[in-house]
Design a protein around this motif. Structure first.
Motif, PDB file in Angstrom:
ATOM      1  N   GLY A 118       2.295   6.451  -2.520  1.00  0.00           N
ATOM      2  CA  GLY A 118       3.122   5.573  -3.500  1.00  0.00           C
ATOM      3  C   GLY A 118       4.043   4.664  -1.964  1.00  0.00           C
ATOM      4  N   ARG A 119       4.358   5.225  -1.105  1.00  0.00           N
ATOM      5  CA  ARG A 119       4.553   4.279   0.518  1.00  0.00           C
ATOM      6  C   ARG A 119       3.814   3.137   0.648  1.00  0.00           C
ATOM      7  NH1 ARG A 119       6.791   9.828   2.634  1.00  0.00           N
ATOM      8  NH2 ARG A 119       8.970  10.017   1.456  1.00  0.00           N
ATOM      9  N   LEU A 120       2.870   3.931   1.445  1.00  0.00           N
ATOM     10  CA  LEU A 120       1.402   3.395   2.010  1.00  0.00           C
ATOM     11  C   LEU A 120       1.230   2.416   0.560  1.00  0.00           C
ATOM     12  CD1 LEU A 120      -0.148   6.288   3.780  1.00  0.00           C
ATOM     13  CD2 LEU A 120       1.116   4.283   4.378  1.00  0.00           C
ATOM     14  N   LEU A 121       1.324   2.678   0.361  1.00  0.00           N
ATOM     15  CA  LEU A 121       0.261   1.353  -1.093  1.00  0.00           C
ATOM     16  C   LEU A 121       1.568   0.221  -1.435  1.00  0.00           C
ATOM     17  CD1 LEU A 121      -0.831   3.594  -4.550  1.00  0.00           C
ATOM     18  CD2 LEU A 121      -1.918   1.969  -2.681  1.00  0.00           C
ATOM     19  N   LYS A 122       2.763   0.214  -1.379  1.00  0.00           N
ATOM     20  CA  LYS A 122       3.820  -0.230  -1.919  1.00  0.00           C
ATOM     21  C   LYS A 122       3.718  -1.179  -0.202  1.00  0.00           C
ATOM     22  CE  LYS A 122       6.584  -2.444  -4.312  1.00  0.00           C
ATOM     23  NZ  LYS A 122       5.228  -2.681  -5.669  1.00  0.00           N
ATOM     24  N   ALA A 123       3.449  -0.378   0.611  1.00  0.00           N
ATOM     25  CA  ALA A 123       3.074  -1.815   2.627  1.00  0.00           C
ATOM     26  C   ALA A 123       2.269  -2.053   2.467  1.00  0.00           C
ATOM     27  CB  ALA A 123       3.889  -0.449   3.304  1.00  0.00           C
ATOM     28  N   GLY A 124       1.080  -2.448   1.927  1.00  0.00           N
ATOM     29  CA  GLY A 124      -0.016  -2.994   1.619  1.00  0.00           C
ATOM     30  C   GLY A 124      -1.478  -2.395   2.312  1.00  0.00           C
ATOM     31  N   LYS A 125      -0.816  -1.080   2.682  1.00  0.00           N
ATOM     32  CA  LYS A 125      -1.714  -0.067   3.050  1.00  0.00           C
ATOM     33  C   LYS A 125      -2.804   0.904   2.412  1.00  0.00           C
ATOM     34  CE  LYS A 125       1.427   0.317   7.550  1.00  0.00           C
ATOM     35  NZ  LYS A 125       1.919   1.562   8.279  1.00  0.00           N
ATOM     36  N   ALA A 126      -3.716   0.080   0.603  1.00  0.00           N
ATOM     37  CA  ALA A 126      -4.498   0.763  -0.191  1.00  0.00           C
ATOM     38  C   ALA A 126      -5.766   1.411   0.515  1.00  0.00           C
ATOM     39  CB  ALA A 126      -4.679  -0.674  -0.750  1.00  0.00           C
ATOM     40  N   ALA A 127      -5.884   0.473   1.822  1.00  0.00           N
ATOM     41  CA  ALA A 127      -7.617   1.094   2.063  1.00  0.00           C
ATOM     42  C   ALA A 127      -6.948   2.792   3.599  1.00  0.00           C
ATOM     43  CB  ALA A 127      -7.343   0.264   3.294  1.00  0.00           C
ATOM     44  N   GLU A 128      -5.794   2.750   4.094  1.00  0.00           N
ATOM     45  CA  GLU A 128      -5.292   3.632   4.164  1.00  0.00           C
ATOM     46  C   GLU A 128      -5.400   4.868   3.552  1.00  0.00           C
ATOM     47  OE1 GLU A 128      -1.810   6.182   6.874  1.00  0.00           O
ATOM     48  OE2 GLU A 128      -1.890   3.823   7.289  1.00  0.00           O
ATOM     49  N   VAL A 129      -4.503   4.498   2.086  1.00  0.00           N
ATOM     50  CA  VAL A 129      -4.757   5.600   0.767  1.00  0.00           C
ATOM     51  C   VAL A 129      -5.816   6.103   0.394  1.00  0.00           C
ATOM     52  CG1 VAL A 129      -3.749   6.009  -1.488  1.00  0.00           C
ATOM     53  CG2 VAL A 129      -2.387   4.531   0.377  1.00  0.00           C
TER      54      VAL A 129
END
Length: 242
Positions: free
Chosen positions: A11-22
């Protein structure tokens, strides 16, 4: 719980715009789904995931206060219940190679508005104008008739699509095509697990299909797939929503 930690971090990563990392560290099916997307599709999906991800601080506070997690074998579901019996946010994880990985979410869910008409379920949906509209959209999109399909969507959706550069419009059309099964498949899934709900001038069709596979060791693996399609009533005419 390790599954809870995985969902919160995603959730932290998605909200930070890091969907590719997730997505690249998610479960196998999700990784493969992401890898199969074009760069334009990944960009569109990343924006959608970022928008739907809950505020990290509020999500963690809600988990600590009222969060519920159900662990069923190698899968886990974390949800935030509401006083009305709805769920305001949800995330899924599963075990792969002895380690928990994110499956879907976390995502915010729209809390149900008061229904303005009784819900319709199963085969009866196919007799309703919105069931027919869903099949018409599927028929046009899956056969590549994108301009004809555009006539079925809302005014705001048409304007947004028309404003896209040609290359991005092509990618968007292909993405919409992939999001719906062929009409005969969609109709069968609606009969088996469709629900159509209404709120004021909006409606939403959710279709859930479950399949089971018997493994070599005799165990059974169940997988589920859901399709959601929104509708908007514009000038007394139902359209596919944004």
């Amino acid at each position: 719980h390790p599954a809870g930690k995985v969902i919160v971090e995603a959730g932290r990563l998605l909200k930070a715009g890091k969907a590719a990392e997730v997505r690249k560290t998610a479960s196998k099916d999700v990784r493969e789904e992401w890898a199969a997307m074009s760069p334009a599709e990944q960009k569109e999906e990343a924006a959608r995931l970022q928008e739907r991800a809950p505020d990290p601080a509020a999500f963690e506070a809600d988990i600590a206060r009222i969060g519920e997690m159900v662990v069923d074998g190698e899968s886990a579901r974390l949800s935030i219940p509401t006083a009305s019996g709805d769920v305001s946010a949800m995330g899924f994880a599963s075990i792969e190679g002895g380690k928990w990985h994110i499956d879907r979410g976390p995502m915010t869910l729209q809390v149900s508005e008061p229904e303005t008409a009784p819900a319709i379920r199963g085969a009866a949906i196919l007799e309703h104008e919105l069931g027919k509209l869903a099949l018409d959209s599927s028929r046009k999109l899956t056969s590549g008739k994108f301009e004809a399909a555009l006539d079925l969507v809302s005014v705001t959706a048409r304007a947004r699509l028309a404003a896209l550069p040609p290359a991005e419009r092509k990618e968007s059309d292909n993405f919409r095509k992939k999001s719906l099964p062929k009409p005969e498949v969609l109709a069968e899934r609606i009969r088996d697990g469709g629900e159509l709900t209404f709120t004021d001038k909006n409606a939403f069709l959710i279709v859930v299909s479950v399949s089971t596979t018997k493994n070599a060791d005799g165990s059974v693996t169940s997988t589920s797939e859901s399709i959601g399609l929104g509708f908007k009533n514009e000038f007394d005419t139902w359209r596919i929503a944004d």
